[in-house]
Design an enzyme around this catalytic site. Structure first.
Site, mmCIF file in Angstrom:
data_model
loop_
_atom_site.group_PDB
_atom_site.id
_atom_site.type_symbol
_atom_site.label_atom_id
_atom_site.label_comp_id
_atom_site.label_asym_id
_atom_site.label_seq_id
_atom_site.Cartn_x
_atom_site.Cartn_y
_atom_site.Cartn_z
ATOM 1 N N TRP A 14 112.579 15.471 -51.749
ATOM 2 C CA TRP A 14 113.260 16.699 -52.204
ATOM 3 C C TRP A 14 113.653 16.628 -53.677
ATOM 4 C CZ3 TRP A 14 117.356 18.139 -47.905
ATOM 5 C CH2 TRP A 14 116.690 18.380 -46.698
ATOM 6 N N LYS A 15 113.570 15.447 -54.262
ATOM 7 C CA LYS A 15 114.044 15.251 -55.647
ATOM 8 C C LYS A 15 115.493 15.758 -55.752
ATOM 9 C CE LYS A 15 109.346 15.862 -57.125
ATOM 10 N NZ LYS A 15 108.457 15.748 -58.247
ATOM 11 N N HIS A 59 108.846 5.653 -57.896
ATOM 12 C CA HIS A 59 108.376 7.011 -58.201
ATOM 13 C C HIS A 59 108.221 7.153 -59.716
ATOM 14 C CE1 HIS A 59 108.206 11.372 -58.560
ATOM 15 N NE2 HIS A 59 107.862 11.387 -57.281
ATOM 16 N N GLU A 96 100.231 8.125 -56.176
ATOM 17 C CA GLU A 96 100.616 9.401 -56.781
ATOM 18 C C GLU A 96 100.210 9.432 -58.253
ATOM 19 O OE1 GLU A 96 103.997 11.456 -54.516
ATOM 20 O OE2 GLU A 96 104.894 10.195 -56.036
ATOM 21 N N GLY A 115 103.690 17.729 -59.259
ATOM 22 C CA GLY A 115 104.384 18.943 -59.685
ATOM 23 C C GLY A 115 103.587 19.824 -60.626
ATOM 24 N N SER A 160 100.937 17.376 -55.718
ATOM 25 C CA SER A 160 100.558 18.771 -55.480
ATOM 26 C C SER A 160 99.843 18.987 -54.147
ATOM 27 C CB SER A 160 99.715 19.298 -56.649
ATOM 28 O OG SER A 160 100.482 19.293 -57.841
ATOM 29 N N GLY A 201 106.291 16.643 -52.612
ATOM 30 C CA GLY A 201 107.477 17.048 -53.359
ATOM 31 C C GLY A 201 107.770 18.518 -53.142
ATOM 32 N N GLY A 202 107.271 19.372 -54.040
ATOM 33 C CA GLY A 202 107.589 20.797 -54.018
ATOM 34 C C GLY A 202 107.445 21.448 -52.653
HETATM 35 C C1 PEP Z 1 106.458 13.878 -55.670
HETATM 36 O O1 PEP Z 1 107.510 14.262 -56.135
HETATM 37 O O2 PEP Z 1 106.337 12.723 -55.290
HETATM 38 C C2 PEP Z 1 105.349 14.833 -55.557
HETATM 39 C C3 PEP Z 1 104.207 14.401 -55.097
HETATM 40 O O3 PEP Z 1 105.602 16.126 -55.948
HETATM 41 P P1 PEP Z 1 104.627 17.394 -55.737
HETATM 42 O O4 PEP Z 1 104.198 17.382 -54.290
HETATM 43 O O5 PEP Z 1 105.503 18.565 -56.053
HETATM 44 O O6 PEP Z 1 103.494 17.227 -56.654
#
Ligand code: PEP
Length: 263
Positions: free
Chosen positions: A14-15, A97, A169, A175, A215, A236-237
């Site tokens: 969720w950040k 991260h 990642e 993001g 993403s 994430g998002g």
């Molecule tokens: C993350 O924050 O680890 C991430 C993968 O974000 P997103 O899915 O928004 O790219």
């Protein structure tokens, strides 16, 4: 040949988002839709939501984790939270991260110390590794990711390794709405798995789950989960949206069912 069943895992980072009421509402709407799918779910809310959410999730299969930890157990470290403190409310911690590495200057050494601290407290770890766009353009992606992985996992015993998950990642995909392609993810995961056979042994490698993050959306999830060696996603998002996260969860469970049916 070593074979091991790796239970698929969907983790939601969720950040620094959602106040307490929004957090409770999101989890309440996720609870019925994430039941019984045969995949693990790990939610990573901000520290302050861990306690109320741990009460809400008691008795469910949805797991909770923290987004950060400090490597010392206690003492004069203003603003930090230790593994023994976290261990009272959650079972896992995300370390490495790219936002921690780039914004907060966490080095491979710091990531390794955090990993050891949380494993010593009996918790599980999601270790994030990944290259920047510049590193990818220079053709050094694989060596960078393997170096980050070795720096974190080197010296861990088999039991400790069994409590680790790797999340690949690529920083340029986080993001940005621009996921890595299936070919890019497949190449990296193959390189990681081949390397891990040599560094931690075939048995530990066969048990170790590797997630993709960057993403991930309901639209691209099924394609990413079809990549051999990918055991789920760190999202994430899209983890902030109940419908989106549920759709990704169903895509993961469906890909597992398909793989099982095809055996
Ligand atoms: C993350 O924050 O680890 C991430 C993968 O974000 P997103 O899915 O928004 O790219």
């Amino acid at each position: 040949m070593t074979t091991a069943y790796r239970r698929p895992l969907l983790a939601g980072n969720w950040k620094m988002n959602l106040n307490r009421l929004d957090a409770v509402e999101l989890v309440s709407s996720l609870m019925p839709s994430l039941a019984e799918g045969g995949c693990d779910v790990l939610l990573l809310p901000p520290f302050v939501h861990l306690f109320p959410l741990s009460r809400l999730l008691a008795g469910t299969s949805i797991q909770l984790g923290a987004q950060n930890v400090y490597f010392e157990p206690a003492g004069a470290f203003t603003g930090e939270v230790s593994a023994p403190m976290l261990q009272e409310t959650c079972g896992a911690v995300l370390v490495g991260h790219s936002e921690r590495r780039t914004i907060f200057g966490e080095t491979d050494e710091v990531v390794a110390r955090k990993l050891r601290a949380l494993l010593s407290s009996g918790m599980s770890a999601v270790l994030a590794v990944g290259e920047s766009g510049e590193i990818r353009d220079s053709g050094m992606s694989a060596s960078h990711v393997l170096m980050q992985t070795d720096a974190a996992l080197g010296g861990l015993d088999q039991e400790q390794l069994s409590r680790c998950v790797i999340a690949y990642e690529p920083i340029w995909a986080i993001g940005t709405g621009k996921s890595a392609t299936q070919a890019e993810v497949g190449e990296m995961v193959t390189a990681l798995r081949q390397h891990l056979v040599g560094s931690i042994g075939a048995d530990a490698e066969a048990r170790l789950r590797i997630l993709y993050g960057g993403s991930v959306t309901p639209a691209n999830a099924a394609g990413l989960f079809a990549i051999p060696g990918v055991d789920g996603a760190l999202v994430g998002g899209a983890s902030l949206d109940a419908d989106g996260f549920t759709a990704i969860y169903h895509a993961l469970c469906a890909s597992t069912a398909q793989a099982d049916g095809g055996q």
